[in-house]
Design a protein around this motif. Structure first.
Motif, short mmCIF file in Angstrom:
data_model
loop_
_atom_site.label_atom_id
_atom_site.label_comp_id
_atom_site.label_asym_id
_atom_site.label_seq_id
_atom_site.Cartn_x
_atom_site.Cartn_y
_atom_site.Cartn_z
N ASP A 278 -39.52 34.67 57.65
CA ASP A 278 -38.38 34.36 58.52
C ASP A 278 -37.09 34.12 57.75
OD1 ASP A 278 -39.21 31.90 57.45
OD2 ASP A 278 -38.54 30.79 59.22
N GLY A 279 -37.13 34.33 56.43
CA GLY A 279 -35.89 34.30 55.65
C GLY A 279 -35.44 32.96 55.15
N ASP A 280 -36.29 31.93 55.26
CA ASP A 280 -35.81 30.62 54.82
C ASP A 280 -36.31 30.23 53.42
OD1 ASP A 280 -38.46 30.04 55.42
OD2 ASP A 280 -38.02 28.42 56.84
N ARG A 281 -37.18 31.03 52.82
CA ARG A 281 -37.68 30.72 51.48
C ARG A 281 -37.18 31.75 50.48
NH1 ARG A 281 -43.17 27.53 51.92
NH2 ARG A 281 -42.98 26.80 54.06
N ASN A 282 -37.27 31.38 49.21
CA ASN A 282 -36.79 32.29 48.18
C ASN A 282 -37.67 32.24 46.94
OD1 ASN A 282 -35.40 30.53 45.85
ND2 ASN A 282 -34.97 29.54 47.81
N LEU A 283 -37.67 33.34 46.22
CA LEU A 283 -38.29 33.43 44.89
C LEU A 283 -37.21 33.90 43.94
CD1 LEU A 283 -40.80 33.57 42.95
CD2 LEU A 283 -41.06 35.93 43.71
N ILE A 284 -37.02 33.18 42.85
CA ILE A 284 -35.99 33.51 41.88
C ILE A 284 -36.65 33.81 40.53
CG2 ILE A 284 -33.94 32.71 40.62
CD1 ILE A 284 -33.44 33.09 43.62
N PHE A 290 -39.53 33.11 35.17
CA PHE A 290 -39.67 32.66 36.56
C PHE A 290 -39.04 31.28 36.67
CE2 PHE A 290 -42.66 29.89 39.15
CZ PHE A 290 -42.05 30.15 40.36
N ILE A 291 -38.13 31.12 37.61
CA ILE A 291 -37.49 29.83 37.85
C ILE A 291 -38.24 29.14 38.98
CG2 ILE A 291 -35.35 28.63 38.40
CD1 ILE A 291 -35.02 30.27 35.91
N THR A 292 -38.93 28.05 38.69
CA THR A 292 -39.67 27.36 39.75
C THR A 292 -38.70 26.87 40.82
OG1 THR A 292 -39.55 25.11 38.86
CG2 THR A 292 -41.33 26.53 38.01
N PRO A 293 -39.15 26.76 42.07
CA PRO A 293 -38.26 26.25 43.11
C PRO A 293 -37.68 24.87 42.79
CG PRO A 293 -40.18 27.29 44.10
CD PRO A 293 -40.44 27.25 42.62
N SER A 294 -38.48 24.00 42.15
CA SER A 294 -37.98 22.68 41.79
C SER A 294 -36.86 22.79 40.77
CB SER A 294 -39.12 21.83 41.22
OG SER A 294 -40.08 21.51 42.21
N ASP A 295 -37.05 23.65 39.76
CA ASP A 295 -36.00 23.86 38.76
C ASP A 295 -34.79 24.54 39.38
OD1 ASP A 295 -37.09 22.62 36.57
OD2 ASP A 295 -37.82 24.44 35.61
N SER A 296 -35.05 25.48 40.28
CA SER A 296 -33.93 26.19 40.92
C SER A 296 -33.04 25.21 41.67
CB SER A 296 -34.47 27.26 41.88
OG SER A 296 -33.42 28.00 42.45
N LEU A 297 -33.63 24.28 42.39
CA LEU A 297 -32.85 23.27 43.09
C LEU A 297 -31.95 22.52 42.12
CD1 LEU A 297 -32.12 21.39 45.50
CD2 LEU A 297 -34.17 20.06 44.90
N ALA A 298 -32.53 22.08 41.00
CA ALA A 298 -31.77 21.31 40.02
C ALA A 298 -30.66 22.14 39.39
CB ALA A 298 -32.71 20.77 38.94
N ALA A 399 -31.41 28.45 32.24
CA ALA A 399 -32.58 27.57 32.28
C ALA A 399 -32.72 26.78 30.98
CB ALA A 399 -33.83 28.38 32.56
N LYS A 400 -32.63 27.46 29.86
CA LYS A 400 -32.84 26.77 28.57
C LYS A 400 -31.75 25.74 28.31
CE LYS A 400 -35.76 30.17 26.28
NZ LYS A 400 -35.98 31.01 25.09
N GLU A 401 -30.52 26.07 28.66
CA GLU A 401 -29.44 25.10 28.49
C GLU A 401 -29.66 23.89 29.41
OE1 GLU A 401 -24.83 24.78 29.77
OE2 GLU A 401 -25.35 26.60 28.65
N HIS A 402 -30.12 24.16 30.62
CA HIS A 402 -30.38 23.07 31.57
C HIS A 402 -31.46 22.13 31.03
CE1 HIS A 402 -30.38 21.32 35.69
NE2 HIS A 402 -31.63 21.03 35.38
N TRP A 403 -32.56 22.70 30.54
CA TRP A 403 -33.65 21.87 30.01
C TRP A 403 -33.20 21.08 28.79
CZ3 TRP A 403 -37.31 26.68 30.17
CH2 TRP A 403 -37.72 26.90 31.50
N ALA A 404 -32.38 21.69 27.95
CA ALA A 404 -31.89 20.98 26.77
C ALA A 404 -31.03 19.79 27.16
CB ALA A 404 -31.08 21.94 25.89
N THR A 405 -30.33 19.92 28.29
CA THR A 405 -29.45 18.85 28.76
C THR A 405 -30.21 17.75 29.49
OG1 THR A 405 -27.64 20.43 29.01
CG2 THR A 405 -27.43 18.34 30.19
#
Length: 542
Positions: A278-284, A290-298, A399-405
């Protein structure tokens, strides 16, 4: 013109976190759809002469239920109904239509990411005037009414032509057939810098968007290829099919493995994404990550100010309890509110309406913002593209810069699907009974700091939602969470969420399941999953 039809109640019409979901043959029982829709209308007040929105994800039985709902809306006194052409509206698009045209509410016909087809899943959800799912007080009233209903009313009229855009009459009620994509696409152009994304694509940036033969096909085609200039072929599986082509329209690494494999290949595109039924979920998926949904939110929250619609900054971030704590550290750094809610998008509605949160997300691939009152898969894709267009670095670099921060939250969800309901309930009940004795004890070499049964105290309406999932937190910031899902239609699904916080950048390149191995064993020891279910391993790991 209208007729009153005697009926008898069904005892299984309790809406879950996302409405009523059952197998198609159950909905096809005589009066089953009519009973539920009448129970919805009987639970509402003040809609006479007002506007209702109807649309769905195009799955099997969608068109038939649209016709029933239209005739019942006319008989119950609605003045106008807005319908997506062909009975189609993605869930976020339906939310937008409700909000844009100030409708009284809407009926969203969907079973989200569940399979479709003659023997598969269907669903009906009522959304209120803010565009979001009905709160518990309304869904409880609907269920109560469904147990006592004795009659429903329906117009005796020919079916409406739902394939031709324009306005028609149905038993004195206006029925307007809308382009399902136009209003949504216009909203996206307001929120995001389409010129910057066009320039990124023109520079040679490549992407792949997989709609999984579900509702976002026309939306992706119009926005990504026609408006943003991505080459033809960027959007795949873009024709919505009643059975989703026989596939499971859930954008995860199991059901979208082809997309994952493509992005991990040397010749794959720079960016890949998928959305669900129905278009409300995403995979990035970025090239090589692979960017997990939890990481994607952050990561979206940390970079949202780069998009025009969010340049003023965020009021707050909200996440469901099972979602990792990655976004918590972003909120802390931004000095904004952070809210932990139960699973179910309806819990975010109060925070968004009160201006306390701007971006919300769930680990189950749902992310969204205050632009609508549903999670929104294509919105997340476009925000990612906007960020990439401004920063001109790859997804893996972000992603890597985010995790480093902020540190990295290794995170995984293990689903045990189709478990005997009694066995699943016994597992949860046994674990709940042992919670008071767990703090201070050790399992698999890990010391338990706290353990509880999550209860949410809504800061806006002061309501309390109990028994929302069992949390076991270990010293050092790791945790496991156990919860029964309410989105399936047969048996029970036990979800086990496993999370480890790792602040050391030198340990940010571990394989996720290996990094979580001791916690996975701890979860088994704590809950006795094999003993209760007979399962040696999960059905799905995401």
């Amino acid at each position: 013109m209208f007729k009153t039809v005697p009926t008898t109640p069904f005892d299984d019409q309790k809406p879950g976190t996302s409405g009523l979901r059952k197998k198609v043959p159950e909905f096809q029982q005589k009066n089953y759809v009519e009973n539920f829709i009448q129970s919805v209308f009987d639970s509402l007040e003040g809609f006479k002469g007002k506007t209702l929105v109807i649309g769905g994800d195009g799955r099997y039985y969608n068109r038939e239920v649209v016709q029933i709902a239209l005739k019942m809306a006319a008989a119950n006194g609605f003045g106008k109904v807005l319908v997506g052409q062909g009975g189609i509206l993605s869930t976020p698009a339906a939310s937008n239509v409700i909000r844009k045209y100030k409708a009284f509410g809407g009926l969203v016909l969907s079973a989200s990411h569940n399979p479709g087809g003659p023997t598969e899943d269907f669903g009906i959800k009522y959304n209120i005037g803010n565009g979001g799912p009905a709160p518990e007080k309304i869904t409880e009233a609907i269920f109560a009414r469904s147990k006592t209903i004795t009659q429903y009313v329906i117009a005796e009229a020919p079916d409406v032509d739902i394939d031709t855009i324009g306005t028609q009459k149905l038993a004195g009620m206006d029925v307007e057939i809308l382009d399902p994509v136009a209003d949504y696409a216009a909203l996206m152009e307001e929120l995001f810098d389409f010129d910057a994304i066009r320039a990124l694509i023109k520079s040679g940036f490549t992407l792949r968007f997989d709609s999984m033969h579900a509702v976002t096909g026309p939306y992706g085609k119009e926005i990504l290829e026609h408006r943003l200039g991505a080459p033809e072929g960027t959007c795949v599986n873009f024709v919505p099919l009643p059975d989703f082509g026989g596939h499971h329209p859930d954008p995860n690494l199991v059901y979208a493995k082809d997309l994952y494999d493509l992005l991990m290949s040397p010749d794959g595109p720079d960016f890949g994404a998928a959305s669900d039924g129905d278009g409300d979920r995403n995979l990035i998926i970025g090239k090589g990550i692979f960017i997990t949904p939890s990481d994607s939110l952050a990561m979206l929250a940390a970079n949202a100010h780069l998009a025009p619609g969010y340049k003023a900054g965020l009021k707050g971030i909200a996440r469901s309890m099972p979602t990792s704590g990655a976004a918590d550290r972003v909120a802390e750094k931004l000095k904004i509110g952070m809210y932990e809610t139960p699973t179910g998008w309806k819990f975010f509605g109060n925070l968004l309406d009160a201006g306390m949160a701007t971006i919300c997300g769930e680990e189950s691939a749902g992310t969204g913002s205050n632009h609508v009152r549903e999670k929104d898969g294509l919105w997340a894709v476009l925000l990612w593209l906007n960020i990439l267009a401004v920063r001109r670095v790859s997804a893996i670099e972000i992603a890597k810069e985010h995790w480093a921060t902020y540190g990295r939250n290794y995170y995984s969800r293990h689903d045990y699907e189709g478990v005997d309901t009694a066995a699943a309930n016994t597992l949860i009940d046994d674990l709940r009974a042992r919670l008071p004795k767990l703090p201070g004890t050790s399992v698999q070499g890990l010391t338990i700091e706290t353990a509880d049964d999550f209860a949410y105290h809504d800061p806006v309406d002061k309501s309390v939602s109990k028994h929302q999932g069992i949390r076991v937190l270990f010293e050092g910031g790791s945790r496991v969470v156990f919860r029964l899902s309410g989105t399936g239609t047969s048996g029970a699904t036990i979800r086990v969420y496993v999370e480890r916080y790792e602040p050391d950048p030198k340990r940010h390149d571990l394989e996720t399941q290996s990094a979580l191995a001791d916690l996975i064993r701890a979860a088994e020891d704590l809950a006795g999953i094999k003993v209760h279910t007979g399962r040696d391993k999960p059905s799905v790991i995401t």
